[in-house]
Design an enzyme around this catalytic site. Structure first.
Site, PDB file in Angstrom:
ATOM      1  N   MET A 127       0.557  11.723  -1.081  1.00 38.70           N
ATOM      2  CA  MET A 127      -0.070  12.918  -0.488  1.00 38.70           C
ATOM      3  C   MET A 127       0.560  14.175  -1.081  1.00 38.70           C
ATOM      4  O   MET A 127       1.781  14.239  -1.233  1.00 38.70           O
ATOM      5  CB  MET A 127       0.169  12.926   1.020  1.00 38.70           C
ATOM      6  CG  MET A 127      -0.332  11.677   1.712  1.00 38.70           C
ATOM      7  SD  MET A 127       0.055  11.748   3.475  1.00 38.70           S
ATOM      8  CE  MET A 127      -0.605  10.170   3.994  1.00 38.70           C
ATOM      9  N   MET A 135      -4.007  10.589  -2.378  1.00 39.97           N
ATOM     10  CA  MET A 135      -4.627  11.653  -1.580  1.00 39.97           C
ATOM     11  C   MET A 135      -4.165  12.969  -2.183  1.00 39.97           C
ATOM     12  O   MET A 135      -3.386  13.725  -1.585  1.00 39.97           O
ATOM     13  CB  MET A 135      -4.215  11.501  -0.111  1.00 39.97           C
ATOM     14  CG  MET A 135      -4.944  10.357   0.572  1.00 39.97           C
ATOM     15  SD  MET A 135      -4.101   9.753   2.040  1.00 39.97           S
ATOM     16  CE  MET A 135      -2.944   8.634   1.268  1.00 39.97           C
ATOM     17  N   SER A 175       1.343   1.528  10.952  1.00 41.10           N
ATOM     18  CA  SER A 175       2.075   1.503  12.223  1.00 41.10           C
ATOM     19  C   SER A 175       1.939   0.169  12.950  1.00 41.10           C
ATOM     20  O   SER A 175       2.896  -0.314  13.552  1.00 41.10           O
ATOM     21  CB  SER A 175       1.638   2.668  13.115  1.00 41.10           C
ATOM     22  OG  SER A 175       0.242   2.723  13.205  1.00 41.10           O
ATOM     23  N   GLY A 209      -5.692   3.018  11.407  1.00 40.85           N
ATOM     24  CA  GLY A 209      -5.879   2.484  12.754  1.00 40.85           C
ATOM     25  C   GLY A 209      -6.249   1.011  12.790  1.00 40.85           C
ATOM     26  O   GLY A 209      -6.798   0.536  13.784  1.00 40.85           O
ATOM     27  N   HIS A 217       0.854  -1.197   0.000  1.00 40.72           N
ATOM     28  CA  HIS A 217       0.000   0.000   0.000  1.00 40.72           C
ATOM     29  C   HIS A 217       0.890   1.248   0.000  1.00 40.72           C
ATOM     30  O   HIS A 217       1.683   1.461   0.929  1.00 40.72           O
ATOM     31  CB  HIS A 217      -0.906  -0.006   1.234  1.00 40.72           C
ATOM     32  CG  HIS A 217      -1.917   1.100   1.261  1.00 40.72           C
ATOM     33  ND1 HIS A 217      -3.124   1.045   0.592  1.00 40.72           N
ATOM     34  CD2 HIS A 217      -1.904   2.306   1.891  1.00 40.72           C
ATOM     35  CE1 HIS A 217      -3.809   2.159   0.806  1.00 40.72           C
ATOM     36  NE2 HIS A 217      -3.093   2.945   1.582  1.00 40.72           N
ATOM     37  N   GLY A 248      -4.006  11.481   5.853  1.00 44.58           N
ATOM     38  CA  GLY A 248      -2.888  12.425   5.945  1.00 44.58           C
ATOM     39  C   GLY A 248      -1.725  11.921   6.781  1.00 44.58           C
ATOM     40  O   GLY A 248      -0.590  12.301   6.539  1.00 44.58           O
TER      41      GLY A 248
HETATM   42  C1  DX5 Z   1      -3.414   7.634   6.040  1.00 41.16           C
HETATM   43  C2  DX5 Z   1      -2.999   6.585   5.057  1.00 41.16           C
HETATM   44  C3  DX5 Z   1      -2.804   5.254   5.657  1.00 41.16           C
HETATM   45  C4  DX5 Z   1      -1.815   5.194   6.792  1.00 41.16           C
HETATM   46  C5  DX5 Z   1      -2.328   4.168   7.741  1.00 41.16           C
HETATM   47  O1  DX5 Z   1      -3.791   8.770   5.368  1.00 41.16           O
HETATM   48  O2  DX5 Z   1      -3.934   6.446   4.023  1.00 41.16           O
HETATM   49  O3  DX5 Z   1      -2.555   4.255   4.675  1.00 41.16           O
HETATM   50  O4  DX5 Z   1      -0.508   4.879   6.412  1.00 41.16           O
HETATM   51  O5  DX5 Z   1      -1.533   4.174   8.863  1.00 41.16           O
HETATM   52  P1  DX5 Z   1      -1.958   3.432  10.194  1.00 41.16           P
HETATM   53  O6  DX5 Z   1      -2.192   1.980   9.852  1.00 41.16           O
HETATM   54  O7  DX5 Z   1      -0.771   3.633  11.079  1.00 41.16           O
HETATM   55  O8  DX5 Z   1      -3.186   4.104  10.718  1.00 41.16           O
HETATM   56 ZN    ZN Z   2      -3.680   4.712   2.627  1.00 38.79          ZN
END
Ligand code: DX5
Ligand code: ZN
Length: 217
Positions: free
Chosen positions: A38, A69, A199, A178, A34, A143
């Site tokens: 951004m 994004m 994370s 999350g 993935h 973000g």
């Molecule tokens: C946030 C991203 C996610 C992000 C998820 O805007 O789209 O893909 O990396 O990170 P975790 O799993 O730490 O919430």
């Molecule tokens: Zn993402």
């Protein structure tokens, strides 16, 4: 029931040694890579662009699940294809002509996804759902990695699942933000098939182990 798809988010990878994390994900039970793009306009953060995607593509042995994004994503569809994207997901909120953008993505030879911010109702996809390969439900505001999961996501996924069934669509549901070992099973019951985790995978201390645990849920 479709198998669980795990898509580790490289936003939480070690950018000073990306090759090491690419190799680990290649060896792991994960299904996709993935990649979060951004632009500092659609979201209040800037991540990385084409040179980094191309560098990852050189070594990745699994499909690239690219999450845009960015504003005006339609301007860059061919570039993302050339950089190596297999699945290209745009934000509903960033597209004035979403139907046209989805057709561009498909005609460029990629799978087409649409992502919804936490405030965007799934009913807005009613007239496009049949054309989609994937819907990415944001379970945090996009973000940043490491944010708290938004609980309303479960009912949103259930509504989306019903819409997909009603419209006879083949779209799969992916969830992002999350996601961890504790909430995957409830998300799966609600109807999600693909799980993005940044994370909770890269900060876990044992990347291979956590991915195989997530995969077996
Ligand atoms: C946030 C991203 C996610 C992000 C998820 O805007 O789209 O893909 O990396 O990170 P975790 O799993 O730490 O919430
Ligand atoms: Zn993402």
């Amino acid at each position: 029931m479709a198998n669980t798809i795990i898509s580790p988010s490289f936003l939480s990878a070690d950018f000073s040694n990306l090759k090491k994390d690419i190799d680990i994900i290649n060896q792991s039970d994960a299904d996709w890579f993935h990649l979060d793009i951004m632009d500092g306009r659609f979201v209040p953060n800037i991540s990385f662009g084409f040179p980094v995607i191309k560098a990852i593509k050189k070594y990745a042995k699994k499909p690239l699940d690219v999450h845009l994004m960015i504003v005006e994503p339609e301007k860059y569809i061919n570039e993302f294809k050339n950089a190596g994207a297999n699945i290209l997901t745009v934000h509903f909120e960033a597209c004035s002509h979403l139907h046209r953008t989805i057709q561009y993505i498909k005609s460029a030879g990629m799978q087409a996804g649409v992502s919804l911010n936490p405030h965007t109702p799934v009913s807005f996809l009613e007239d496009i759902i049949f054309d989609l390969d994937l819907v990415l439900i944001m379970s945090v505001n996009p973000g940043f990695g490491g944010q708290k999961f938004i609980e309303n996501t479960y009912s949103k996924i259930e509504k989306l699942k019903n819409l997909i069934t009603d419209k006879n669509s083949k779209a799969i549901i992916e969830v992002d933000g999350g996601v961890d070992l504790l909430n995957i099973s409830k998300l799966k019951k609600a109807g999600a098939v693909a799980f993005v985790a940044g994370s909770s995978i890269f900060n876990s201390g044992d990347i291979l182990k956590i991915i195989s645990e997530m995969k077996s849920i």
